[in-house]
Scaffold this motif. Structure first.
Motif, PDB file in Angstrom:
ATOM      1  N   TYR A 105      37.731  -6.727 -12.257  1.00 16.08           N
ATOM      2  CA  TYR A 105      36.651  -5.775 -12.503  1.00 16.08           C
ATOM      3  C   TYR A 105      36.606  -5.479 -13.997  1.00 16.08           C
ATOM      4  O   TYR A 105      37.622  -5.100 -14.586  1.00 16.08           O
ATOM      5  CB  TYR A 105      36.906  -4.464 -11.745  1.00 16.08           C
ATOM      6  CG  TYR A 105      36.915  -4.597 -10.251  1.00 16.08           C
ATOM      7  CD1 TYR A 105      35.811  -4.229  -9.487  1.00 16.08           C
ATOM      8  CD2 TYR A 105      38.044  -5.100  -9.589  1.00 16.08           C
ATOM      9  CE1 TYR A 105      35.822  -4.357  -8.105  1.00 16.08           C
ATOM     10  CE2 TYR A 105      38.062  -5.230  -8.210  1.00 16.08           C
ATOM     11  CZ  TYR A 105      36.949  -4.866  -7.477  1.00 16.08           C
ATOM     12  OH  TYR A 105      36.974  -4.989  -6.109  1.00 16.08           O
ATOM     13  N   PHE A 106      35.444  -5.623 -14.590  1.00 12.21           N
ATOM     14  CA  PHE A 106      35.292  -5.296 -16.005  1.00 12.21           C
ATOM     15  C   PHE A 106      35.085  -3.795 -16.136  1.00 12.21           C
ATOM     16  O   PHE A 106      34.171  -3.221 -15.540  1.00 12.21           O
ATOM     17  CB  PHE A 106      34.113  -6.055 -16.619  1.00 12.21           C
ATOM     18  CG  PHE A 106      33.955  -5.811 -18.088  1.00 12.21           C
ATOM     19  CD1 PHE A 106      34.875  -6.321 -18.987  1.00 12.21           C
ATOM     20  CD2 PHE A 106      32.895  -5.055 -18.581  1.00 12.21           C
ATOM     21  CE1 PHE A 106      34.748  -6.094 -20.354  1.00 12.21           C
ATOM     22  CE2 PHE A 106      32.752  -4.833 -19.941  1.00 12.21           C
ATOM     23  CZ  PHE A 106      33.680  -5.353 -20.826  1.00 12.21           C
ATOM     24  N   THR A 123      32.031 -11.387 -24.070  1.00  9.80           N
ATOM     25  CA  THR A 123      32.622 -10.899 -22.834  1.00  9.80           C
ATOM     26  C   THR A 123      32.375 -11.840 -21.654  1.00  9.80           C
ATOM     27  O   THR A 123      33.256 -12.014 -20.808  1.00  9.80           O
ATOM     28  CB  THR A 123      32.080  -9.498 -22.511  1.00  9.80           C
ATOM     29  OG1 THR A 123      32.362  -8.619 -23.613  1.00  9.80           O
ATOM     30  CG2 THR A 123      32.720  -8.929 -21.262  1.00  9.80           C
ATOM     31  N   TYR A 124      31.209 -12.447 -21.584  1.00  7.60           N
ATOM     32  CA  TYR A 124      30.928 -13.365 -20.472  1.00  7.60           C
ATOM     33  C   TYR A 124      31.967 -14.475 -20.415  1.00  7.60           C
ATOM     34  O   TYR A 124      32.516 -14.789 -19.355  1.00  7.60           O
ATOM     35  CB  TYR A 124      29.525 -13.956 -20.608  1.00  7.60           C
ATOM     36  CG  TYR A 124      29.291 -15.121 -19.671  1.00  7.60           C
ATOM     37  CD1 TYR A 124      29.182 -14.918 -18.296  1.00  7.60           C
ATOM     38  CD2 TYR A 124      29.199 -16.426 -20.159  1.00  7.60           C
ATOM     39  CE1 TYR A 124      28.994 -15.990 -17.433  1.00  7.60           C
ATOM     40  CE2 TYR A 124      29.003 -17.500 -19.303  1.00  7.60           C
ATOM     41  CZ  TYR A 124      28.902 -17.273 -17.945  1.00  7.60           C
ATOM     42  OH  TYR A 124      28.721 -18.331 -17.083  1.00  7.60           O
ATOM     43  N   PHE A 125      32.265 -15.083 -21.561  1.00  2.00           N
ATOM     44  CA  PHE A 125      33.225 -16.180 -21.602  1.00  2.00           C
ATOM     45  C   PHE A 125      34.650 -15.674 -21.365  1.00  2.00           C
ATOM     46  O   PHE A 125      35.471 -16.375 -20.752  1.00  2.00           O
ATOM     47  CB  PHE A 125      33.136 -16.920 -22.935  1.00  2.00           C
ATOM     48  CG  PHE A 125      31.835 -17.637 -23.127  1.00  2.00           C
ATOM     49  CD1 PHE A 125      31.517 -18.747 -22.365  1.00  2.00           C
ATOM     50  CD2 PHE A 125      30.911 -17.198 -24.059  1.00  2.00           C
ATOM     51  CE1 PHE A 125      30.311 -19.413 -22.531  1.00  2.00           C
ATOM     52  CE2 PHE A 125      29.700 -17.848 -24.240  1.00  2.00           C
ATOM     53  CZ  PHE A 125      29.397 -18.963 -23.472  1.00  2.00           C
ATOM     54  N   LYS A 139      18.701  -4.619  -9.909  1.00  2.00           N
ATOM     55  CA  LYS A 139      18.844  -5.792  -9.038  1.00  2.00           C
ATOM     56  C   LYS A 139      20.306  -6.045  -8.693  1.00  2.00           C
ATOM     57  O   LYS A 139      20.625  -6.542  -7.607  1.00  2.00           O
ATOM     58  CB  LYS A 139      18.245  -7.017  -9.724  1.00  2.00           C
ATOM     59  CG  LYS A 139      18.260  -8.277  -8.882  1.00  2.00           C
ATOM     60  CD  LYS A 139      17.605  -9.429  -9.626  1.00  2.00           C
ATOM     61  CE  LYS A 139      17.635 -10.700  -8.790  1.00  2.00           C
ATOM     62  NZ  LYS A 139      16.999 -11.839  -9.525  1.00  2.00           N
ATOM     63  N   ASN A 140      21.202  -5.687  -9.604  1.00  2.00           N
ATOM     64  CA  ASN A 140      22.637  -5.934  -9.401  1.00  2.00           C
ATOM     65  C   ASN A 140      23.421  -4.636  -9.222  1.00  2.00           C
ATOM     66  O   ASN A 140      24.611  -4.577  -9.506  1.00  2.00           O
ATOM     67  CB  ASN A 140      23.193  -6.713 -10.590  1.00  2.00           C
ATOM     68  CG  ASN A 140      22.633  -8.113 -10.688  1.00  2.00           C
ATOM     69  OD1 ASN A 140      23.101  -9.033 -10.029  1.00  2.00           O
ATOM     70  ND2 ASN A 140      21.595  -8.278 -11.512  1.00  2.00           N
ATOM     71  N   ILE A 192      26.419  -9.933 -16.039  1.00  2.00           N
ATOM     72  CA  ILE A 192      26.090  -8.995 -14.966  1.00  2.00           C
ATOM     73  C   ILE A 192      26.050  -9.687 -13.605  1.00  2.00           C
ATOM     74  O   ILE A 192      26.578  -9.170 -12.613  1.00  2.00           O
ATOM     75  CB  ILE A 192      24.743  -8.303 -15.261  1.00  2.00           C
ATOM     76  CG1 ILE A 192      24.891  -7.376 -16.474  1.00  2.00           C
ATOM     77  CG2 ILE A 192      24.245  -7.529 -14.040  1.00  2.00           C
ATOM     78  CD1 ILE A 192      23.570  -6.870 -17.027  1.00  2.00           C
ATOM     79  N   GLU A 193      25.446 -10.853 -13.546  1.00  2.00           N
ATOM     80  CA  GLU A 193      25.242 -11.536 -12.268  1.00  2.00           C
ATOM     81  C   GLU A 193      26.504 -12.179 -11.706  1.00  2.00           C
ATOM     82  O   GLU A 193      26.522 -12.580 -10.537  1.00  2.00           O
ATOM     83  CB  GLU A 193      24.146 -12.589 -12.420  1.00  2.00           C
ATOM     84  CG  GLU A 193      22.763 -11.992 -12.660  1.00  2.00           C
ATOM     85  CD  GLU A 193      21.685 -13.041 -12.852  1.00  2.00           C
ATOM     86  OE1 GLU A 193      22.045 -14.219 -13.111  1.00  2.00           O
ATOM     87  OE2 GLU A 193      20.488 -12.692 -12.738  1.00  2.00           O
ATOM     88  N   ASN A 194      27.554 -12.269 -12.508  1.00  2.00           N
ATOM     89  CA  ASN A 194      28.749 -12.987 -12.066  1.00  2.00           C
ATOM     90  C   ASN A 194      30.022 -12.151 -12.070  1.00  2.00           C
ATOM     91  O   ASN A 194      31.116 -12.696 -11.883  1.00  2.00           O
ATOM     92  CB  ASN A 194      28.963 -14.222 -12.950  1.00  2.00           C
ATOM     93  CG  ASN A 194      27.919 -15.292 -12.717  1.00  2.00           C
ATOM     94  OD1 ASN A 194      27.987 -16.044 -11.753  1.00  2.00           O
ATOM     95  ND2 ASN A 194      26.927 -15.343 -13.602  1.00  2.00           N
TER      96      ASN A 194
END
Length: 205
Positions: free
Chosen positions: A102-103, A85-87, A150-151, A123-125
């Motif tokens: 938005y995911f 999913t990140y890629f 944190k996010n 998560i961070e991006n």
């Protein structure tokens, strides 16, 4: 544009998928919902997925009368090691550089999100819309995980207000055993699945 990204195996696509996407698009004002079928090269799904072209066709048939829903084969075309999913989100942001993405995910996936492959980077991006699911307290899940906490501002958590949550594995099992799945799968998609004997031989859980 404001775009929701809805990833799933869609094996097969269900009316639960359709209702969820419609509710989310309506309540969050999405101009477009991208449907991202998982690649059949994914090794983290726990079973061999039905071939890409069959699942994509079922999705296309299901959404042909809804201009807000659009299929995207980014993940299907990705190399196996880039099918996470990140890629996928990284590629989509390059494809839609002027839009807000938005995911979209279910609350049942929220507890394990930090442990996904490249979960921290994901998560961070990115920004998320999390659909409520019975038995999952989204605020509590976020509060109990340091990375999610944190996010926290990246997560938009909401109740769908309607519950239509029929699993694809349940549908595959019923087809295998000759039972009706009418009203559980979009008609055109079901017709295609039956014509091509997609679920008539075995069900891998």
């Amino acid at each position: 544009m404001k775009i929701g990204v809805f990833g799933s195996a869609f094996d097969p696509i269900t009316l639960g998928h359709m209702v969820s996407m419609e509710m989310i698009a309506d309540r969050r004002g999405f101009d477009k919902m991208l449907l991202i079928p998982s690649s059949d090269t994914r090794i983290d799904k726990g079973r061999q997925l039905t071939a890409n072209h069959h699942r994509m066709k079922m999705v296309e048939l299901a959404i042909e009368d809804n201009s807000t829903f659009v299929t995207d084969d980014t993940e299907m075309k990705a190399a196996a090691w880039h099918s996470y999913t990140y890629f996928t989100m990284k590629a989509l942001k390059e494809k839609y550089p002027e839009d807000d993405l938005y995911f979209v995910m279910g609350a049942d996936n929220l507890p394990g999100l930090p442990n996904w492959e490249y979960g921290k980077e994901l998560i961070e991006n990115n920004r998320f819309v999390v659909m409520g699911r019975e038995g999952f307290d989204m605020s509590d899940i976020i509060a109990r995980d340091a990375l999610l906490t944190k996010n926290e501002d990246r997560f938009d958590c909401l109740s769908k207000g309607v519950t239509v949550e029929t699993s694809s594995s349940f549908i595959r099992s019923r087809i295998l055993n000759g039972l009706s799945v009418r009203y559980l799968v979009p008609d055109q998609s079901l017709e295609y699945a039956l014509e091509n004997n997609l679920y008539s031989e075995q069900v891998d859980e």
